[in-house]
Structure formats: C-alpha cells, structure tokens
Design an enzyme around this catalytic site. Sequence first.
Site, PDB file in Angstrom:
ATOM      1  N   SER A  75      40.778  41.451  34.198  1.00  0.00           N
ATOM      2  CA  SER A  75      42.290  41.394  34.640  1.00  0.00           C
ATOM      3  C   SER A  75      42.582  40.542  33.479  1.00  0.00           C
ATOM      4  O   SER A  75      42.119  39.364  33.512  1.00  0.00           O
ATOM      5  CB  SER A  75      42.459  40.717  35.834  1.00  0.00           C
ATOM      6  N   HIS A 100      43.670  33.468  32.549  1.00  0.00           N
ATOM      7  CA  HIS A 100      43.734  34.882  32.688  1.00  0.00           C
ATOM      8  C   HIS A 100      43.308  35.634  31.514  1.00  0.00           C
ATOM      9  O   HIS A 100      43.672  36.661  31.580  1.00  0.00           O
ATOM     10  CB  HIS A 100      44.698  35.111  33.436  1.00  0.00           C
ATOM     11  N   ASP A 157      43.959  29.689  36.226  1.00  0.00           N
ATOM     12  CA  ASP A 157      44.737  31.102  36.123  1.00  0.00           C
ATOM     13  C   ASP A 157      45.859  31.033  36.931  1.00  0.00           C
ATOM     14  O   ASP A 157      45.694  30.713  38.066  1.00  0.00           O
ATOM     15  CB  ASP A 157      43.580  32.130  36.678  1.00  0.00           C
TER      16      ASP A 157
END
EC number: 3.1.2.12
Length: 303
Positions: free
Chosen positions: A152, A282, A245
């Site tokens: 992701s 992230h 994140d």
Amino acid sequence: MANTEILELVSTNKVFDGELRKYKFKASLSKTPTRRRLTMASATAHVPLLVYLAGLTCTEDNGAQKGGFFGPAAAKGIALLFPDTSPRGAGVEGEDTDWDFGVGAGFYLNATNPAFSKHYNMLTHVTLELPQVLGAAGLPIDLKRQSVFGHSIYERKVHSSIPSSFDLGGHGALTLYLASKTNQYRSVSAFSPICNPINCPWGQKAFKGYLQGGTTEAAEQYDATELIKKRTDPVRILIDYGTADNFYKQGQLLPENFVKAAREAGHDESQVQARSQDGYDHSYFFISTFATDHINFHAEFLL
C-alpha cells in the site's frame, strides 16, 4: 523464451544478471477488450513464483521500478510477477470518475455488481488466468510453488493533491491467501495493508461499488480480519507497518484488529507476524527498507 503467440514482448531490461520482461496478452477470463499487461523478472530455471500486488492507481511498473525486490529475489532464485491492478479499456461507465475506484483500483476481487461484473474480476485474473497464461507460454516457472505479497503506497504527484497510489495490494495479498480453498499460495506478506476493510472508509467505498451485497458480502471473502477468524490450519503471514504512517494513525489500516482475531483463532507469532516499524511512513522508502526481509520470509517456504 515465452510462446509469442500467447505473450507479446513489450520491453526487456537486464537486472541482477536476469531479465525484467514486460508482456501483453489477451485476457479471456477477465473479458477486457484490450490486451492485459504483466511484468515479470524471468527465470533461467524451473523456479518458484512470488506474485506482487500493487496499490491503487498503480500499474505493473510501480513495484518493479521502486520496490527494491530484484537483488534479494535473484539471490534466492525466485521469479517475481507484477500484474496490473485493474482492467484497462473496459469502458464501464464510472470506472474513471474517481482515482480510488475503477481503473487502477480493481481491489483484487470479483465484482458482483452487474455494472462491473463482466470485466472487474481481478481475483480470477490473478489466481487463475495468470498462472494459465504463464504455463501455456512455456515460461520456466514452477506453479506448484507460489506465494503472494502486496503493498500500500501513498505518494503525492507534483503540484497535485491527488495521490498517485494508495492502499490495495496488501489487502489483496492477504485476502487471496486466506480465502484460497486450494492453498494456492504457500505464504503471504504485506506492507501497510488494509487489514479490516469492512470497517474503514476505503474498503466500504470499494465494496459498495463492486459488490451487490456491499460489506456484508465482502466479509465472506474480502476482509482479512474476518477470514483469519475462520482459518484453523496453520498460516504463514508477515505484516509490516510504520508508526509514522498517517493512514495507520487515522484508523484506515487496523492491523490491531487482524492480530487480535488471529490470536483468538489460535495463530501465534510463529504463524502471524505483525511488525510495528518505528518512524516509518507509507512510502516506497519504507517498503524498500524491508524488501529483503519479505523476500527472505517467502524463501523459507518456496525453496
């Protein structure tokens, strides 16, 4: 060499004494009018296959170009496969309206909403169609030894507030592994996955659009936290997520829900590892840092 009647070679690059090859092929099962694309690090022997699922708005190129997987995979003798993230050119109304739904955002499921069900069958594409194509093309892959991982990623385009890719592949890897009735994949790993999508906004939007039954239908096959509750046989799972994140902090990823469900189902740390990586975000910087760990994790079960 691949059978050119099945796979059309688009480009090739030498990498770590092997080759990264991009192909086009006619996708019959997913019924996409244009030819589907895949990128793979080809092997020179009968080697195992590790399938890499990319994130929202990504193509088959993102993970190959930025993930940092080729060196450790070459050292272990593992072939890498990078599928696209959705059908291209299907022409479904509304498929290109939002960046997080439709083109580039297939969510690795089989749609049951009639508007999307003809073309948006990424589960079938990844688990059935691609192995059939690789086998028919004569590539030197041992399809009896497969594993899957996904990511992701969040990156902002220059001068734009629209992300270039988002959560998707980690969720897909976990659900394809856990929902498989044939134990197709020997192991699974994920970077910052959506672990409980029926309880987060991204998952709820996708399931409402693709599935007639929405989150109720999704809970049966497309939510890792719900799926792990049903698994009584041993599993092999590695998850990494960063404490910096923003999407983890906003409650989009929910790894704690997954770990809690796994422990209650009897899966201890030897079967389910969920590692909190302090200070990581992230981005691909995070993924490339732990790329070798994930390749080595899968090598334990593939070799």
